[in-house]
Design an enzyme around this catalytic site. Structure first.
Site, short mmCIF file in Angstrom:
data_model
loop_
_atom_site.label_atom_id
_atom_site.label_comp_id
_atom_site.label_asym_id
_atom_site.label_seq_id
_atom_site.Cartn_x
_atom_site.Cartn_y
_atom_site.Cartn_z
N HIS A 97 40.25 17.19 36.56
CA HIS A 97 39.82 17.73 35.26
C HIS A 97 39.23 19.13 35.47
O HIS A 97 38.60 19.41 36.50
CB HIS A 97 38.79 16.81 34.62
CG HIS A 97 38.50 17.18 33.20
ND1 HIS A 97 37.64 18.20 32.87
CD2 HIS A 97 38.99 16.69 32.03
CE1 HIS A 97 37.60 18.32 31.55
NE2 HIS A 97 38.41 17.41 31.01
N GLU A 167 45.67 20.07 29.61
CA GLU A 167 44.43 20.37 28.89
C GLU A 167 44.07 21.84 29.10
O GLU A 167 43.41 22.18 30.11
CB GLU A 167 43.28 19.51 29.43
CG GLU A 167 43.54 18.02 29.30
CD GLU A 167 42.24 17.23 29.28
OE1 GLU A 167 42.18 16.27 28.53
OE2 GLU A 167 41.28 17.61 29.98
O1 LIG Z 1 38.87 14.62 28.88
C1 LIG Z 1 39.06 15.08 27.78
C2 LIG Z 1 39.16 16.49 27.53
O2 LIG Z 1 38.40 17.24 28.38
C3 LIG Z 1 39.06 16.86 26.09
O3 LIG Z 1 37.74 16.93 25.63
P1 LIG Z 1 37.48 17.19 24.07
O4 LIG Z 1 38.40 16.26 23.32
O5 LIG Z 1 36.05 16.88 23.85
O6 LIG Z 1 37.82 18.64 23.81
#
Ligand SMILES: O=C[C@H](O)COP(=O)(O)O
Length: 261
Positions: A97, A167
């Site tokens: 991540h 992401e």
């Molecule tokens: O692990 C999930 C992602 O980092 C997305 O986070 P978010 O939906 O709070 O932007």
């Protein structure tokens, strides 16, 4: 096609809060669940085993870990290994991540070591990739992400279970900017063309909400969502699962209507 809809709780929730969330999920799953959807939850390491227990035996909901070390055991203070998270009940491990790359010095190299460890133990790897804002602004998003994936999956054995979560760093979290579908499609189409045949699913993550989930699930190449804030309240997660089940049902009806007779 199965849509994977998951949430990482990041560094939130006590065990009691985790159990309350999982108990609601268990009831909803028993009441019919979400055909065409594979739900998964990724609690903090302290709550993996209580979530597994609260979901009950034979639960259709996959439980994951947010991280695991590449070594199986040893003098690595503060770390947890793949066998340890598996022992706690995880069958999936999130790797790479952007928050771990930024704050915990994870590199393409250590991400690859972790992918190898997860697959060696027969768990599913959820590999996160994404470009920072400045790379996007310079027009290098696709190349950046393809390079991250190539490094992460280097040496991956055939038949492995790997989910990819695209992401973009600029879309994640409270300071994240909601993405335009075109911005995402540019990258997900390239990932699908290159890796679609070997991936279990290609997820999008970053500022997903009940308002944009449907459109995101129709983005080319996207077969799931990875959600933070919008799914930390169980009602938000259940809403997202219902949206995904609707999208899966519509896709099934289209496929049936257009299949050769
Ligand atoms: O692990 C999930 C992602 O980092 C997305 O986070 P978010 O939906 O709070 O932007």
């Amino acid at each position: 096609m199965v849509l994977w809809i998951g949430t990482s709780w990041k560094m939130t929730k006590t065990q009691a809060e985790a159990i309350a969330f999982a108990s609601r999920l268990r009831i909803a799953a028993a009441a019919g669940g979400w055909p065409g959807v594979q739900p998964f939850v990724v609690p903090p390491a302290t709550a993996i085993s209580v979530v597994r227990d609260a979901l009950g035996p034979d639960s259709p909901i996959v439980v994951g870990a947010q991280n695991a070390h590449w070594e199986d055991a040893g003098a690595w203070t503060g770390e947890v290994s793949v066998p340890q998270v598996a022992d706690a009940g995880a069958t999936l491990v999130e790797i790479g991540h952007s928050e771990r790359r930024e704050h915990f010095s994870e590199t393409d190299r250590t991400v690859n070591w972790k992918v190898r460890a997860v697959l060696r133990h027969g768990l599913t790897a959820l590999v996160c990739v994404g470009e920072p804002a400045e790379v996007r602004a310079a027009g290098g998003a696709r190349e950046h992400v393809l390079s991250q994936v190539a490094a992460a999956l280097d040496g991956m054995p055939g038949g492995s279970r790997v989910l990819l979560a695209y992401e973009p760093v600029w879309a994640i979290g409270e300071k994240g900017r909601k993405p335009a579908i075109d911005e995402i499609a540019e990258v997900t189409q390239a990932l699908d063309a290159e890796y679609g045949a070997v991936l279990t699913a290609l997820l999008y993550g970053g500022s997903v909400s009940t308002a944009n989930a449907r459109d995101l699930l129709h983005t080319p190449g996207v077969t799931g969502l990875f959600v933070g804030r919008s799914a930390w309240d169980v009602n938000g997660y259940l809403h997202l699962l219902r949206i995904a089940a609707d999208v899966a049902q519509e896709a099934g009806e289209v496929a049936a209507a257009t299949a050769p007779r």
